[in-house]
Design a protein around this motif. Sequence first.
Motif, PDB file in Angstrom:
ATOM      1  N   THR A 292      -3.475   3.149   1.708  1.00 60.29           N
ATOM      2  CA  THR A 292      -4.446   3.096   0.621  1.00 60.29           C
ATOM      3  C   THR A 292      -3.765   3.411  -0.697  1.00 60.29           C
ATOM      4  OG1 THR A 292      -6.513   4.001  -0.247  1.00 60.29           O
ATOM      5  CG2 THR A 292      -5.110   5.503   0.994  1.00 60.29           C
TER       6      THR A 292
ATOM      7  N   PRO B  59      -6.784   6.911  -2.495  1.00 61.32           N
ATOM      8  CA  PRO B  59      -7.117   7.910  -1.463  1.00 61.32           C
ATOM      9  C   PRO B  59      -8.184   8.888  -1.940  1.00 61.32           C
ATOM     10  CG  PRO B  59      -5.059   8.482  -2.529  1.00 61.32           C
ATOM     11  CD  PRO B  59      -5.450   7.143  -3.078  1.00 61.32           C
TER      12      PRO B  59
ATOM     13  N   LEU C  49       0.839  -1.187   0.000  1.00 61.42           N
ATOM     14  CA  LEU C  49       0.000   0.000   0.000  1.00 61.42           C
ATOM     15  C   LEU C  49       0.882   1.248   0.000  1.00 61.42           C
ATOM     16  CD1 LEU C  49      -2.676  -1.170   2.608  1.00 61.42           C
ATOM     17  CD2 LEU C  49      -2.853  -1.228   0.106  1.00 61.42           C
TER      18      LEU C  49
END
Length: 374
Positions: free
Chosen positions: A114, A117, A87
């Motif tokens: 993430t 985002p 990630l």
Amino acid sequence: MGPRRPGPLRPLLWVRGLVTLSPRLKPLARRGEGTPPAPPLNESQGPRPLAALGTLEFDLLYDPDSCTLHCTVLRAKGLKPMDFNGLADPYVKLHLLPGACKANKLKTQTQRNTLNPVWNEGLTYTGITGEDMARKTLRVSVCDEDKLTHNEFIGETRVPLRRLKPAQKKHFNICLEPQIPLASPSSMSAALRGISCYLRELEQAEQWELEERGRILLALTYSSERRGLLVGILRCAHLAAMDVNGYSDPYVKTYLRPDVEKKSKHKTSVKKKTLNPEYNEVLEGAGGAQGTPQFAEFFYEIDQAELAQKSLEVTVWDYDIGKSNDFIGGMTLGPGSKGEGLQHWLRCLQSPDRRWEHWHTLTNELPESSAFAP
């Protein structure tokens, strides 16, 4: 009988025998022979390196009335994994080019763990003039935050501000691009290396001249009744940080040059721990009566014809206790100015009794007359 002489050497037969005895050794193929053909180009593979970095979605809006550039960072998708967990911890960073520096850097919050985002975060540049919109480019880059080591670059895009129409929002959804790598010195000839070094030094010199330290909003009025120049210091924006806490303690000084009697110096109060100070105060300048403006205002008693031969120097300083103050940035208005700075000065002279406000860029060039007078 003498010693037996060795017979003639036969290297070709000997080498040929090795080749025969060692089937794993194969003769070198001639150029163009034995080389597998290059795979056909696939047009669908073209954007893959860019798409592999991810896409970024944002809006830009320029408001000419308030001289503000609004950037709304919306979201990113499919970012390149940067951490061991597959990630990233992405954030978006903005710079204005040319003259990129910490003073004009804006950034969003960091989204944790993430690759897709969502920010929905607004970032605003203040003091952007029409001249800036014509010549500057907005660099939008996505980076991965790393608390243990340095932050890592993911990808970027660049938007020439001239593509924006005033007061009209423009939506962008683009593929991030990699940074442009510099040419390797070992792959260049001596002449090219010399040219490259010269161009690099020239580029560094231009960047030094163009380095921005923030912006300042000035109001100029020539009063025919009082026969003098009113200089209003309204506010500053995006000043360079001079202290270790990431802020500055700025104050503004003004001079009217040439100043033989050295009586033209005025300065505002110090605003603590800020990069966007507002000088909402009432000040009395030399030769003038007490006024009631909502900003710092200085008065210079001078004839209009004589003022046309003068220059107004404005410098911003960071106040330090126990040591010399640090120069943040400065600018000059006068007959030697260029562009919008010259227009601001001429409007003040040609249209007296009218207040003219304008944003100006502060640079790292210190006026000679202010070099030793913080």
